[in-house]
Design a protein around this motif. Structure first.
Motif, short mmCIF file in Angstrom:
data_model
loop_
_atom_site.label_atom_id
_atom_site.label_comp_id
_atom_site.label_asym_id
_atom_site.label_seq_id
_atom_site.Cartn_x
_atom_site.Cartn_y
_atom_site.Cartn_z
N THR A 188 0.89 -1.06 -0.02
CA THR A 188 0.09 0.22 0.15
C THR A 188 0.69 1.71 0.15
OG1 THR A 188 0.01 0.41 2.38
CG2 THR A 188 -1.04 -1.19 1.30
N PHE A 189 0.12 2.56 -0.15
CA PHE A 189 1.24 3.48 -0.23
C PHE A 189 2.01 3.70 1.17
CE2 PHE A 189 -3.01 5.56 1.00
CZ PHE A 189 -2.63 5.80 2.20
N PHE A 190 1.50 3.01 2.28
CA PHE A 190 1.77 3.21 3.47
C PHE A 190 3.35 2.17 3.71
CE2 PHE A 190 -2.41 4.52 5.60
CZ PHE A 190 -2.16 5.43 6.01
N ASP A 191 3.27 1.48 2.42
CA ASP A 191 4.46 0.56 2.65
C ASP A 191 5.67 0.95 1.88
OD1 ASP A 191 2.82 -1.43 4.25
OD2 ASP A 191 2.61 -2.08 2.64
N PHE A 192 5.51 1.75 0.80
CA PHE A 192 6.50 2.59 -0.02
C PHE A 192 7.46 3.62 0.94
CE2 PHE A 192 3.76 1.37 -3.58
CZ PHE A 192 4.40 0.92 -4.15
N PRO A 193 7.08 3.93 1.65
CA PRO A 193 8.62 4.90 2.16
C PRO A 193 9.17 3.80 3.26
CG PRO A 193 6.30 6.04 2.64
CD PRO A 193 6.56 4.87 2.29
N TRP A 194 8.90 3.03 2.97
CA TRP A 194 9.76 2.26 4.02
C TRP A 194 10.66 0.90 3.12
CZ3 TRP A 194 10.30 4.50 8.57
CH2 TRP A 194 9.30 5.10 8.48
N TYR A 209 -3.67 -4.44 12.44
CA TYR A 209 -2.85 -4.64 11.31
C TYR A 209 -1.87 -4.53 11.40
CZ TYR A 209 -2.34 -2.82 6.73
OH TYR A 209 -1.58 -3.05 5.61
N PHE A 210 -1.56 -5.22 10.84
CA PHE A 210 -0.19 -5.83 9.80
C PHE A 210 0.68 -5.58 8.74
CE2 PHE A 210 3.75 -8.61 9.91
CZ PHE A 210 3.88 -8.73 10.24
N GLY A 211 1.24 -4.60 9.20
CA GLY A 211 2.21 -4.08 7.86
C GLY A 211 2.21 -2.29 8.28
N ASN A 212 2.39 -1.79 7.21
CA ASN A 212 2.92 -0.34 7.77
C ASN A 212 1.74 0.41 7.91
OD1 ASN A 212 6.39 0.34 8.02
ND2 ASN A 212 5.78 -1.20 5.93
N CYS A 213 1.49 1.63 8.42
CA CYS A 213 0.45 2.50 8.32
C CYS A 213 0.93 3.55 9.81
CB CYS A 213 -0.95 1.79 9.81
SG CYS A 213 -2.83 2.94 9.69
N LEU A 214 1.87 4.04 8.80
CA LEU A 214 2.58 5.91 9.14
C LEU A 214 2.50 6.57 8.80
CD1 LEU A 214 5.48 3.30 10.90
CD2 LEU A 214 4.02 4.04 12.38
N LEU A 253 -5.78 10.72 -2.52
CA LEU A 253 -4.68 11.90 -3.10
C LEU A 253 -3.90 10.97 -4.52
CD1 LEU A 253 -4.20 13.01 0.55
CD2 LEU A 253 -5.17 13.86 -1.81
N GLY A 254 -4.00 9.30 -4.53
CA GLY A 254 -2.80 8.76 -5.76
C GLY A 254 -2.11 8.98 -5.44
N LEU A 255 -1.71 8.61 -3.58
CA LEU A 255 0.15 8.92 -2.85
C LEU A 255 0.73 7.46 -3.32
CD1 LEU A 255 -0.85 9.68 0.86
CD2 LEU A 255 0.08 11.05 -1.01
N SER A 268 11.47 -2.53 -13.50
CA SER A 268 11.08 -0.83 -13.61
C SER A 268 10.04 -1.57 -14.80
CB SER A 268 11.82 0.16 -13.50
OG SER A 268 11.24 1.47 -14.10
N PRO A 269 8.76 -0.77 -14.60
CA PRO A 269 7.91 0.20 -12.94
C PRO A 269 7.13 -0.73 -13.25
CG PRO A 269 6.80 0.35 -15.81
CD PRO A 269 7.96 -0.57 -16.03
N GLN A 270 7.70 -1.89 -13.18
CA GLN A 270 6.46 -2.67 -11.88
C GLN A 270 6.42 -2.29 -10.50
OE1 GLN A 270 5.58 -6.94 -13.72
NE2 GLN A 270 7.69 -6.04 -14.70
N LYS A 271 5.41 -2.63 -9.84
CA LYS A 271 5.19 -2.52 -8.65
C LYS A 271 5.53 -3.72 -7.53
CE LYS A 271 1.39 -1.36 -6.87
NZ LYS A 271 0.37 -0.89 -6.12
N PRO A 272 6.66 -3.61 -6.85
CA PRO A 272 6.59 -4.53 -5.33
C PRO A 272 6.06 -5.24 -5.10
CG PRO A 272 8.77 -2.31 -4.70
CD PRO A 272 7.18 -2.16 -6.29
N TYR A 273 6.24 -6.30 -4.40
CA TYR A 273 5.29 -7.12 -3.75
C TYR A 273 5.67 -8.03 -2.69
CZ TYR A 273 5.13 -10.38 -7.35
OH TYR A 273 5.54 -11.80 -8.35
N ILE A 274 4.82 -8.77 -1.90
CA ILE A 274 5.30 -9.17 -1.15
C ILE A 274 4.14 -10.49 -1.58
CG2 ILE A 274 4.69 -10.53 1.28
CD1 ILE A 274 4.85 -7.06 2.75
#
Ligand SMILES: CC(C)(COP(=O)(O)OP(=O)(O)OC[C@H]1O[C@@H](n2cnc3c(N)ncnc32)[C@H](O)[C@@H]1OP(=O)(O)O)[C@@H](O)C(=O)NCCC(=O)NCCSC(=O)CC(=O)O
Length: 462
Positions: free
Chosen positions: A30-36, A328-333, A211-213, A83-89
């Motif tokens: 999710t967009f919450f994960d990308f910064p990390w 919730y398990f993931g990033n939410c920061l 917001l299309g983050l 690139s330009p594909q998105k990483p995933y788990i």
């Protein structure tokens, strides 16, 4: 048996969730994960006291396997296609984490001390070795997400070391995993000890992105990652060479005085209500003292008009525009940037001003956690390259010292990845009072100055 620095490897296995217990699962970031994504792996280790017996390690491994059944993203891999594909788990049956057992002859009591004077490079032997990234035939990088290591100190204690990729879990989520593992271990592998309401939630469908983050962050990630060496196995030896690590404490009495002082001075000098919490004043006190300890000579004054940043992550699970369960398990920061001119930070009321600004940022979250969110990654790149930032890892809210494997509270928790980065670690005091512990590493001469200012600053409160 392999020998490595001060430890002897006595067991090295892979631990997976029980076979067939978790189906193949694809988890989009999710967009919450990308910064990390760009963050090197996190390292943590509590040191519980116990005399290790032969039957403890098998229970640790079995209870870990049972825990991973619920926390399977940790046993998964991060898949990074070109690139330009998105990483995933991706979790597939049989995916596992490396689990190593080592023996250490270092002095346990010295290691758990606050002013241990331990060579930080020596501490690295309690951080698990990071497995290599694989590259598949279609050029997808397969990055492991967690490694664990148990270090046995004969007749004194054990140390559990974890290294994990922040992209799979934030502090809240990882702490949930550690406490769940501890509960299953404590209950002698009775997985039913985890109440249903306390199981991790992996449902990402509730995360809305008006917001299309996600698309902004995907572009940012590819801009940055293309010039970036994803060396997750780095031991930071170079950055640690001249540094010493020390844990400082602001106990409950000093904490109350500091909060009172900040509240009174803010009322005198600034209109409006100020958010004065333990987190806010501890961060302000540490940030300002770190900046002061950098001052060497008059040439440093040239920097006085430059803007410095304090950056802190804020948990958003409970925020109205996010509304995710606490489990919730993931990033939410949210990533919060607090700017301040160096001259203001070094001024007579530097700590008061810093506290006011950090508190203001915490308050602003109430009117929207996504204000300025499109810059979470790009701003990070900008300010980290300038080198004028201090960040905080951990939080008293994570209750690190409540992780109980049945041997009581850990004797000490450390977050060694901050030693290389120049940030500091914050957690609650291990004595259970209302104070905080602050861990940081600095070059010896700067640490001497920091330590003097920090302790003097506490004395001045009384
Ligand atoms: C944004 C925050 C940091 C702000 O912290 P605060 O403690 O200031 O904020 P809060 O909103 O929870 O407020 C709690 C404090 O405010 C006081 N308070 C609240 N409401 C109040 C009111 N109406 N009147 C007076 N006081 C009030 C409470 O008594 C308490 O103070 P008092 O505290 O004095 O009792 C926090 O909300 C948060 O998100 N913490 C978790 C951050 C996190 O997850 N970090 C880990 C990142 S991952 C990571 O770190 C991994 C790694 O790198 O290793």
């Amino acid at each position: 048996m392999a020998q490595s620095h001060s430890v002897k490897v006595i067991d090295r296995v892979q631990v997976s969730p029980p076979p067939g217990s978790v189906p193949t699962t694809y988890l989009p970031l999710t967009f919450f994960d990308f910064p990390w994504l760009l963050c090197p792996p996190m390292e943590q280790f509590p040191y519980p006291t116990l005399y290790l017996t032969n039957n403890i390690l098998p229970i640790l491994k079995n209870s870990l396997s049972l825990t991973l059944q619920h926390f399977f993203p940790l046993a998964s891999n991060l898949m990074c296609p070109p690139s330009p594909q998105k990483p995933y788990i991706l979790y597939k049956d049989g995916d596992s984490i490396p689990f190593t057992v080592v023996e250490s002859m270092l002095d346990f009591d010295q290691l758990i001390g606050d002013h241990a004077g331990v060579d930080l490079r020596e501490l690295q032997c309690f951080v698990p070795k990071w497995p290599p990234t694989r590259v598949t035939s279609d050029d997808t990088r397969v990055v492991p997400l967690l490694a664990l290591q148990v270090a046995v100190f004969p007749n004194s204690g054990i140390c559990i070391g974890a290294k994990f990729c922040h992209v799979v879990a934030d502090g809240m989520a990882f702490s949930h995993f550690m406490k769940s593992w501890a509960s299953i271990f404590r209950s002698r592998e009775d997985i039913a000890c985890l109440e249903k309401s306390m199981l991790p939630s992996h449902d990402r469908s509730g995360i809305k992105d008006p917001l299309g983050l996600e698309s902004i962050f995907t572009k940012d990630w590819w801009n940055w990652a293309s010039s970036w060496d994803y060396d997750l196995g780095s031991t930071y030896d170079d950055q640690l060479r001249d540094k010493v690590g020390v844990t400082f404490t602001i106990g409950q009495t000093h904490m109350e005085r500091l909060k009172d002082l900040v509240s009174i001075k803010c009322m005198e000098n600034y209109p409006g209500q100020v958010h004065v919490s333990t987190f806010v004043v501890a961060c302000a006190f540490t940030w300002v003292n770190m900046i002061k300890s950098q001052e060497k000579d008059a040439s440093d004054l040239l920097d006085n008009d430059k803007v410095y940043y304090f950056v802190f992550p804020a948990d958003c699970r409970h925020r109205p525009e996010v509304k995710l369960p606490a489990t919730y398990f993931g990033n939410c920061l949210a990533v919060c940037y607090v700017p301040a001119k160096k001259s203001e930070l070094l001024g007579e009321n530097g700590i008061i001003m810093a506290a006011r600004e950090i508190g203001k940022k915490v308050k602003e979250l109430e009117s929207g956690v996504f204000v300025g969110a499109e810059k979470w990654i790009s701003k990070w790149k900008e300010v980290s390259e300038q080198g004028r930032l201090v960040t905080v890892a951990g939080s008293p809210k994570l209750r690190a010292y409540d992780t109980d494997f049945g041997w009581g509270r850990p004797k000490k928790t450390e977050v060694p990845h901050i030693y290389a980065s120049g940030s500091f670690h914050l957690c609650e005091c291990r004595d259970g009072g209302g104070g905080v512990e602050i861990g940081l590493a600095l070059p010896q001469d700067q640490m001497d100055v920091f330590s003097g200012i920090f302790e003097q600053g506490k004395q001045n409160l009384i």
